[in-house]
Design a protein around this motif. Structure first.
Motif, PDB file in Angstrom:
ATOM      1  N   LEU A  40      84.715  36.694  44.238  1.00  0.00           N
ATOM      2  CA  LEU A  40      83.256  36.718  44.184  1.00  0.00           C
ATOM      3  C   LEU A  40      82.779  36.813  42.744  1.00  0.00           C
ATOM      4  N   GLY A  41      83.398  37.706  41.979  1.00  0.00           N
ATOM      5  CA  GLY A  41      82.994  37.862  40.585  1.00  0.00           C
ATOM      6  C   GLY A  41      83.179  36.592  39.784  1.00  0.00           C
ATOM      7  N   GLN A  42      84.279  35.873  40.039  1.00  0.00           N
ATOM      8  CA  GLN A  42      84.528  34.662  39.254  1.00  0.00           C
ATOM      9  C   GLN A  42      83.495  33.582  39.531  1.00  0.00           C
ATOM     10  N   LEU A  74      82.390  40.278  34.744  1.00  0.00           N
ATOM     11  CA  LEU A  74      81.201  40.765  34.048  1.00  0.00           C
ATOM     12  C   LEU A  74      81.202  40.299  32.596  1.00  0.00           C
ATOM     13  N   VAL A  75      82.356  40.420  31.949  1.00  0.00           N
ATOM     14  CA  VAL A  75      82.463  39.977  30.560  1.00  0.00           C
ATOM     15  C   VAL A  75      82.250  38.469  30.466  1.00  0.00           C
ATOM     16  N   GLY A  76      82.905  37.720  31.360  1.00  0.00           N
ATOM     17  CA  GLY A  76      82.767  36.269  31.338  1.00  0.00           C
ATOM     18  C   GLY A  76      81.347  35.819  31.599  1.00  0.00           C
ATOM     19  N   GLY A  77      80.685  36.435  32.588  1.00  0.00           N
ATOM     20  CA  GLY A  77      79.302  36.069  32.888  1.00  0.00           C
ATOM     21  C   GLY A  77      78.381  36.355  31.721  1.00  0.00           C
ATOM     22  N   VAL A  99      83.424  28.596  29.669  1.00  0.00           N
ATOM     23  CA  VAL A  99      83.916  29.759  28.926  1.00  0.00           C
ATOM     24  C   VAL A  99      84.010  30.978  29.842  1.00  0.00           C
ATOM     25  N   ALA A 100      83.011  31.173  30.693  1.00  0.00           N
ATOM     26  CA  ALA A 100      83.051  32.292  31.639  1.00  0.00           C
ATOM     27  C   ALA A 100      84.276  32.191  32.543  1.00  0.00           C
ATOM     28  N   THR A 101      84.603  30.984  32.972  1.00  0.00           N
ATOM     29  CA  THR A 101      85.761  30.779  33.841  1.00  0.00           C
ATOM     30  C   THR A 101      87.062  31.096  33.114  1.00  0.00           C
ATOM     31  N   VAL A 161      92.135  31.143  41.263  1.00  0.00           N
ATOM     32  CA  VAL A 161      92.060  29.697  41.430  1.00  0.00           C
ATOM     33  C   VAL A 161      93.092  29.198  42.436  1.00  0.00           C
ATOM     34  N   ARG A 162      94.019  30.046  42.840  1.00  0.00           N
ATOM     35  CA  ARG A 162      94.990  29.638  43.860  1.00  0.00           C
ATOM     36  C   ARG A 162      94.330  29.494  45.228  1.00  0.00           C
ATOM     37  N   TYR A 163      93.128  30.019  45.380  1.00  0.00           N
ATOM     38  CA  TYR A 163      92.355  29.830  46.609  1.00  0.00           C
ATOM     39  C   TYR A 163      91.489  28.589  46.459  1.00  0.00           C
ATOM     40  N   VAL A 164      91.437  27.779  47.501  1.00  0.00           N
ATOM     41  CA  VAL A 164      90.665  26.544  47.415  1.00  0.00           C
ATOM     42  C   VAL A 164      89.181  26.826  47.230  1.00  0.00           C
TER      43      VAL A 164
END
Length: 472
Positions: free
Chosen positions: A227-229, A274-277, A426-428, A438-441
């Motif tokens: 969810l955060g990503q 949080l940091v990425g966002g 960059v956030a990703t 990312v292993r989840y579709v």
């Protein structure tokens, strides 16, 4: 009487045939016969899916741009972890939408001027050894095909006039849906399971879904980090979409959606997200056209302060302690210090695994059997705690280089959308430093949508500029 509901184009006869078949299917679905025959364990949710599916199929026969509608739907359902058993095979809503969209999109295959398009093929080829060596290669093949298909379909729509704005608007809607569900989960201490019989259930007892007395929501995604990503990826695009609004009131409305998204991100308690966002949003603001930077930045600042106050009122001292742990995660007073120390040990062991298996890797999903050989005992659900250490490094670097190349090409002519895409990318990458979601579709498809938007911006920027016709 003419059938005015159907566009009068070359597909009119085919539209009528599909509409007739979907009407028959809808009657079977409404009677409940279809759900009992298709699914091994029929539920109310699965019954609704069969009915809605045929309603959607009938609707598609009446719209002028069915592919656009399907891609918009794919963007909305991509983060939803809903799995239905069909004849011993697992089918997700995204897979069903992609298959239907491919039937519409295949005749529209054409050339493109983008670095990411050929790289998607190279990416698949570079991952083949890892897929072949996986414990369940079939599931990884489906993951890879669904990810690439979602990206390719999005690219086709995004390269059309007004396409980038449409794709970003669907991302904004998806962000609002995920954030509202996350806030509801946090307040009610329930998780939403669209694929269960009841539709919702009490929050899992796993420690991963808890922090002190707080419940970590996951929305419709596999876990709170997922969810955060996706929310961190959405935020910069929401800022860019707000900046694209010509009316100030509409821009503020979009920023309010961004505020709800930021609140959902904060309640996920996912630190690197949080940091990425935050980093992605600030970078987007810096890259916006000068005329829109100050107004949008002021709105982001006001809403950000309000979101911070609301988040602290919801999470209290536990949320504040979680945020403070970002600066020194392994300190003795940090509640999750032991887990972060183990994460560092896993990183060192994963690096050694990569050094000794640089060519073929150990196969997707097999790193849990390789880590104990280097002194780090882990359970079967563990991972490398870093996307670049978990997957084929060369494949991911190639994708990122191609994406940056496309962003460089599109920055002048598509600066507003390119600014949002840079922030989201960059956030990703920041979130990838401590997770392998990312292993989840659900995550990989969302990232593929972002990469497809970047490729479409590059393709549009590389096209010759249209000159207005000369005055008579």
């Amino acid at each position: 009487m003419p059938l005015r509901a159907f566009p009068n184009d070359d597909w009119r006869g085919f539209r009528l045939l599909v509409f007739t078949l979907s009407t028959v299917g809808l009657a079977l679905a409404a009677s409940g016969l279809l759900a009992t025959k298709v699914f091994h364990q029929p539920t109310t949710i699965k019954y609704v899916v069969t009915v809605v599916g045929f309603c959607l199929l009938a609707l598609l026969t009446t719209v002028r741009s069915p592919l656009k509608l399907l891609v918009g739907l794919a963007i909305l359902v991509a983060p939803i972890r809903a799995v239905f058993t069909f004849q011993d095979a697992q089918v997700t809503p995204l897979l069903a939408v992609d298959l239907l969209a491919l039937l519409v999109a295949l005749p529209r295959f054409g050339s493109a001027r983008t670095a990411l398009r050929p790289m998607s093929i190279v990416f698949g080829l570079l991952l083949l050894p890892a897929v072949a060596g996986a414990t369940s290669p079939g599931s990884w093949v489906v993951w890879l095909l669904a990810t690439i298909a979602t990206g390719w379909l999005t690219f086709i729509v995004a390269r059309e006039p007004g396409g980038p704005a449409f794709v970003v608007s669907m991302l904004v809607v998806s962000a609002l849906i995920q954030s509202v569900i996350a806030i509801w989960e946090f307040k009610t201490k329930h998780q939403l399971f669209l694929y269960s019989a009841s539709g919702s259930t009490a929050t899992s007892d796993e420690a991963f879904f808890h922090y002190a007395n707080l419940i970590r929501p996951s929305g419709t995604l596999p876990d709170p980090i997922g969810l955060g990503q996706v929310l961190a990826l959405y935020l910069p695009m929401i800022v860019a979409y707000a900046a694209s609004m010509r009316r100030l009131s509409r821009g503020l409305l979009v920023l309010c959606v961004g505020g709800v998204t930021a609140l959902g991100l904060a309640l996920s308690l996912s630190r690197m997200s949080l940091v990425g966002g935050l980093v992605g949003t600030l970078l987007t603001l810096l890259l916006l056209p000068r005329g829109r930077r100050l107004t949008t930045g002021g709105g982001v600042l006001v809403i950000g302060v309000a979101v911070g106050a609301i988040a602290l009122s919801f999470g209290g001292s536990e949320l504040q302690a979680r945020v403070n742990s970002i600066f020194d995660p392994t300190a003795s007073h940090v509640r999750t210090a032991s887990g972060d120390i183990q994460r560092e040990q896993i990183w060192h062991a994963a690096l050694r695994v990569g050094e000794h298996n640089a060519v073929t890797g150990v196969g997707l999903g097999n790193i849990t059997t390789a880590l104990p050989k280097y002194g780090v005992p882990v359970n079967a659900a563990a991972n490398a705690q870093n996307t670049f250490l978990q997957f084929a490094l060369l494949a991911l670097i190639g994708v990122l280089v191609a994406a940056l190349t496309d962003l460089g090409r599109s920055f002048r002519r598509e600066r507003l959308w390119a600014a949002g895409a840079v922030g989201s990318l960059v956030a990703t990458v920041v979130t990838w430093s401590t997770d392998v979601e990312v292993r989840y579709v659900q995550i990989s498809a969302t990232v593929a949508i972002l990469l497809a938007l970047i490729a479409a911006l590059s393709d549009s920027a590389a096209a010759p500029a249209k000159t207005p016709p000369a005055a008579p």
